[in-house]
Design a protein around this motif. Structure first.
Motif, PDB file in Angstrom:
ATOM      1  N   ILE A   3       0.924  -1.216  -0.033  1.00 40.41           N
ATOM      2  CA  ILE A   3       0.168  -0.069   0.085  1.00 40.41           C
ATOM      3  C   ILE A   3       0.777   1.083   0.009  1.00 40.41           C
ATOM      4  N   TYR A   4       0.615   2.126  -0.958  1.00 39.14           N
ATOM      5  CA  TYR A   4       1.237   3.570  -0.854  1.00 39.14           C
ATOM      6  C   TYR A   4       0.633   4.425   0.044  1.00 39.14           C
ATOM      7  N   VAL A   5       1.215   5.383   0.785  1.00 36.07           N
ATOM      8  CA  VAL A   5       0.437   5.986   1.625  1.00 36.07           C
ATOM      9  C   VAL A   5       1.215   7.565   1.621  1.00 36.07           C
ATOM     10  N   GLY A   6       0.666   8.357   1.011  1.00 34.15           N
ATOM     11  CA  GLY A   6       1.020   9.729   0.794  1.00 34.15           C
ATOM     12  C   GLY A   6       0.371  10.721   1.772  1.00 34.15           C
ATOM     13  N   ALA A  56      -7.424  -4.003   1.079  1.00 35.25           N
ATOM     14  CA  ALA A  56      -8.406  -3.251   0.824  1.00 35.25           C
ATOM     15  C   ALA A  56      -9.239  -2.484   1.699  1.00 35.25           C
ATOM     16  N   ALA A  57      -9.344  -3.073   2.790  1.00 35.72           N
ATOM     17  CA  ALA A  57     -10.057  -2.504   3.945  1.00 35.72           C
ATOM     18  C   ALA A  57      -9.439  -1.284   4.396  1.00 35.72           C
ATOM     19  N   ALA A  58      -8.116  -0.904   4.556  1.00 35.39           N
ATOM     20  CA  ALA A  58      -7.462  -0.028   4.828  1.00 35.39           C
ATOM     21  C   ALA A  58      -7.390   1.086   3.993  1.00 35.39           C
ATOM     22  N   ILE A  59      -7.244   0.641   2.679  1.00 33.71           N
ATOM     23  CA  ILE A  59      -7.208   1.744   1.488  1.00 33.71           C
ATOM     24  C   ILE A  59      -8.794   2.324   1.712  1.00 33.71           C
ATOM     25  N   GLU A  60      -9.688   1.670   1.579  1.00 31.10           N
ATOM     26  CA  GLU A  60     -11.037   2.320   1.645  1.00 31.10           C
ATOM     27  C   GLU A  60     -11.263   3.168   2.944  1.00 31.10           C
ATOM     28  N   ALA A  61     -10.804   2.625   3.900  1.00 30.37           N
ATOM     29  CA  ALA A  61     -11.128   3.690   5.274  1.00 30.37           C
ATOM     30  C   ALA A  61     -10.244   4.511   5.259  1.00 30.37           C
ATOM     31  N   LEU A  62      -9.123   4.573   4.810  1.00 32.96           N
ATOM     32  CA  LEU A  62      -7.968   5.726   5.033  1.00 32.96           C
ATOM     33  C   LEU A  62      -7.576   6.632   4.033  1.00 32.96           C
ATOM     34  N   GLY A  64      -8.207   9.431   1.684  1.00 36.05           N
ATOM     35  CA  GLY A  64      -8.770  10.916   1.941  1.00 36.05           C
ATOM     36  C   GLY A  64      -9.131  11.238   3.523  1.00 36.05           C
ATOM     37  N   ALA A  65      -8.837  10.256   4.465  1.00 34.16           N
ATOM     38  CA  ALA A  65      -8.956  10.551   5.792  1.00 34.16           C
ATOM     39  C   ALA A  65      -7.918  11.544   6.241  1.00 34.16           C
ATOM     40  N   MET A  68      -3.054  13.297  11.399  1.00 34.78           N
ATOM     41  CA  MET A  68      -2.255  14.189  12.086  1.00 34.78           C
ATOM     42  C   MET A  68      -1.799  15.613  11.011  1.00 34.78           C
ATOM     43  N   GLY A  69      -3.359  16.074  10.937  1.00 34.70           N
ATOM     44  CA  GLY A  69      -3.459  17.374  10.305  1.00 34.70           C
ATOM     45  C   GLY A  69      -3.196  17.373   8.559  1.00 34.70           C
ATOM     46  N   ARG A  70      -3.137  16.318   8.161  1.00 29.66           N
ATOM     47  CA  ARG A  70      -3.042  16.007   6.643  1.00 29.66           C
ATOM     48  C   ARG A  70      -4.196  15.016   5.987  1.00 29.66           C
ATOM     49  N   ASP A  71      -4.547  15.271   4.962  1.00 31.54           N
ATOM     50  CA  ASP A  71      -5.397  14.261   4.064  1.00 31.54           C
ATOM     51  C   ASP A  71      -4.582  13.367   3.517  1.00 31.54           C
TER      52      ASP A  71
END
Length: 102
Positions: A3-6, A56-62, A64-65, A68-71
């Motif tokens: 998963i990429y988290v940006g 998939a669950a993590a991607i769907e939930a997170l 755009g969330a 720590m002050g960032r989307d």
């Protein structure tokens, strides 16, 4: 697959990421790349989870969330591109170019 988290905060830690993603399954690995010159975090991470369903669950939930002050930008990581040889030479010949070979 990872998963990429940006758009991460530069203060984020591996434990922070494990805590958030751990709500959706087992986190197998977290990679937080650093800038080579400054040593500072680059603002993104890669997370490996135990199964595709957990990912998939993590991607769907997170995706755009706010965290720590960032989307967050969260999606399946794309495979690393093959950058080829030096100079972008795709034919497999040479690569030094113009160095007085003749």
């Amino acid at each position: 697959m990872s998963i990429y988290v940006g758009n991460l905060s530069y203060q984020v830690t591996e434990d922070d990421i494990r805590g958030v993603f751990g709500e959706y399954g087992t986190v197998k690995r977290v990679v937080l790349p650093n800038d080579r010159e400054t040593g500072r975090l680059r603002g993104f991470a890669f997370v490996d989870m135990n199964s595709d369903a957990e990912e998939a669950a993590a991607i769907e939930a997170l995706d755009g969330a706010e965290w720590m002050g960032r989307d967050l930008k969260v999606n399946k990581a794309k495979p690393k591109e093959d950058r080829g040889s030096f100079g972008g030479n795709r034919g497999g010949y040479g690569g030094g170019g113009g160095r007085g070979r003749y």
